[in-house]
Design an enzyme around this catalytic site. Structure first.
Site, PDB file in Angstrom:
ATOM      1  N   ASP A  62      31.982  43.174  36.902  1.00 34.66           N
ATOM      2  CA  ASP A  62      32.638  43.600  37.896  1.00 34.66           C
ATOM      3  C   ASP A  62      32.050  44.310  39.111  1.00 34.66           C
ATOM      4  O   ASP A  62      31.696  45.313  38.988  1.00 34.66           O
ATOM      5  CB  ASP A  62      33.692  44.591  37.089  1.00 34.66           C
ATOM      6  CG  ASP A  62      34.773  45.460  37.835  1.00 34.66           C
ATOM      7  OD1 ASP A  62      34.774  44.981  38.963  1.00 34.66           O
ATOM      8  OD2 ASP A  62      35.101  46.526  37.336  1.00 34.66           O
ATOM      9  N   GLU A  77      35.898  49.220  46.436  1.00 40.76           N
ATOM     10  CA  GLU A  77      37.019  49.254  45.691  1.00 40.76           C
ATOM     11  C   GLU A  77      36.729  50.216  44.360  1.00 40.76           C
ATOM     12  O   GLU A  77      37.973  50.690  43.765  1.00 40.76           O
ATOM     13  CB  GLU A  77      36.851  47.765  45.017  1.00 40.76           C
ATOM     14  CG  GLU A  77      38.324  47.358  44.252  1.00 40.76           C
ATOM     15  CD  GLU A  77      38.227  47.858  42.787  1.00 40.76           C
ATOM     16  OE1 GLU A  77      39.452  47.711  42.002  1.00 40.76           O
ATOM     17  OE2 GLU A  77      36.979  48.038  42.576  1.00 40.76           O
ATOM     18  N   ASP A 135      39.321  40.043  40.229  1.00 37.93           N
ATOM     19  CA  ASP A 135      38.561  41.123  39.669  1.00 37.93           C
ATOM     20  C   ASP A 135      38.552  40.858  38.239  1.00 37.93           C
ATOM     21  O   ASP A 135      38.945  39.818  37.941  1.00 37.93           O
ATOM     22  CB  ASP A 135      39.483  42.332  40.047  1.00 37.93           C
ATOM     23  CG  ASP A 135      38.418  43.686  40.161  1.00 37.93           C
ATOM     24  OD1 ASP A 135      37.596  43.720  39.442  1.00 37.93           O
ATOM     25  OD2 ASP A 135      38.662  44.364  41.043  1.00 37.93           O
TER      26      ASP A 135
END
Length: 387
Positions: free
Chosen positions: A191, A225, A246
């Site tokens: 991620d 983010e 994502d």
């Protein structure tokens, strides 16, 4: 519109290269240089904002409105809070993640001297069973219960300071990526490094095939983010659609899988655009990509800050499945490739509503709601027992 082959060797090697480049939120310059170099080699033009967000652009055949794919290159990490008298470091998290999964992590410590780095390990305060006995199993979980052991001969805070370590220094959790023979990828920071690799592989497929795209397509690579300020800038009101790429949560009670492409219908900020999500699902089904729909409760992506910053656009979420997200992460190359394949199809397609989405606003009578999202009014009810 056609499914283009994804260079799987490029996808895998680029992912590993990105994973090995530390980039906790707030210290992302190096990884953005790396992403920019890849795009330059593909012949894709790029610009960088004042804060370091990168935007790459593939020109479309039609003037006017455009679309964007947003992905983030920043990761979770830590920062030095205090130099401790025992020669260890107290740290705080950068981004939202549990100290439970930081325990045992090898780390890289970045000081202000750019030519100097140190290594270390995140360990519990009670880390030796031979010394603390059963107490190692009963101590609490939290950042106040761990410390960073620095791989230098230090005995106190003064020794740490002499090395140049200071409060506010970044501590990156080493990714330590591995690819198994059957295609699983185990690593910290999948991620969203896997997402960046998928986007680069998709743009590579489009540029090498020489396929024209109808609408100008921006790739927005964001740097905040993980701390909630991803796609807050770098786009303008010509952008009609934004697809965030994502991780998709693989866990008990979730529908997402590691080997599929996953479409988020709703996250902690609310539902994604009704029409755009169903367009992506239709593209996946039409071209026989394995696809799942899912809802994520404790989650937000680059789509949320884009809307919160005032952009008037449709948003959707495309995810590669990650088991143990923000922990001991794992995904599968098949799922990351499927994300790249769906992006290739999406970028070859027209806007969801070509005419309506060409401008940020329009007259009510032209709004395409009645034909594409019908809803019959609820039936009228007669008087109840109380009249």
């Amino acid at each position: 519109m056609r499914l283009l082959p994804i260079d799987e060797d490029y996808l895998r090697e680029t992912m590993l290269e990105l994973l090995r480049m530390p980039s906790p939120s707030g210290r992302t310059d190096s990884v953005m240089q790396l992403v920019g170099e890849h795009l330059t080699k593909l012949g894709v033009s790029t610009t960088v904002t004042r804060r370091g967000v990168l935007r790459a652009t593939l020109p479309g055949e039609l003037p006017g409105s455009s679309r964007a794919v947003a992905v983030h290159a920043d990761t979770i990490g830590c920062m030095v809070k205090r130099l401790k008298d025992n020669g260890r470091l107290e740290v705080v998290p950068v981004g939202t993640h549990s100290a439970r999964f930081a325990e045992g992590a090898h780390v890289t410590i970045f000081v202000d001297d750019l030519e100097t780095i140190y290594t270390g390990t995140v360990i519990p305060l009670l880390s030796s069973g031979h010394n603390y006995g059963d107490a190692v199993d009963t101590q609490g979980v939290g950042w106040e219960h761990v410390e960073v052991r620095v791989d230098e001969p230090v005995g106190g805070a003064a020794d740490l300071a002499a090395l140049g370590i200071q409060v506010g220094d970044f501590v990156a959790l080493d990714a330590s990526p591995q690819v198994t023979p059957n295609g699983f990828v185990k690593s910290r920071h999948l991620d969203d490094k896997a997402g960046v690799a998928a986007c680069l592989a998709a743009y590579k497929a489009l540029t090498e095939a020489g396929v024209g795209i109808p609408v100008t397509a921006h790739l927005l690579v964001t740097i905040g983010e993980e701390v909630g300020v991803g796609a807050t800038h770098g786009l303008d009101d010509s952008v009609a659609e934004l697809v965030a790429v994502d991780n998709a949560v693989v866990a008990d009670g979730q529908q997402s899988r590691e080997e599929t492409v996953n479409i988020g219908m709703h996250d902690s900020t609310g539902p994604f655009d009704y029409h755009l999500t169903r367009r992506l699902l239709a593209l996946a089904r039409e071209h026989h990509l394995p696809v799942r729909r899912d809802i994520y409760r404790f989650y937000r992506s680059d789509a949320a800050p884009a809307v919160e910053s005032g952009l008037e656009l449709r948003t959707a979420l495309v995810g590669f499945g990650i088991d143990s997200s923000h922990g001991h992460e794992r995904t599968h190359l098949d799922g990351v490739r499927a994300v790249a394949e769906l992006l290739v199809l999406y970028l070859q397609s027209p806007l969801t509503f070509e005419e309506w989405d060409a401008t940020p606003t329009g007259p009510l009578e032209e709004f395409p709601s009645v034909t594409v999202q019908p809803a019959e009014p609820e039936p009228e009810h007669g008087p109840g027992r109380w009249g």
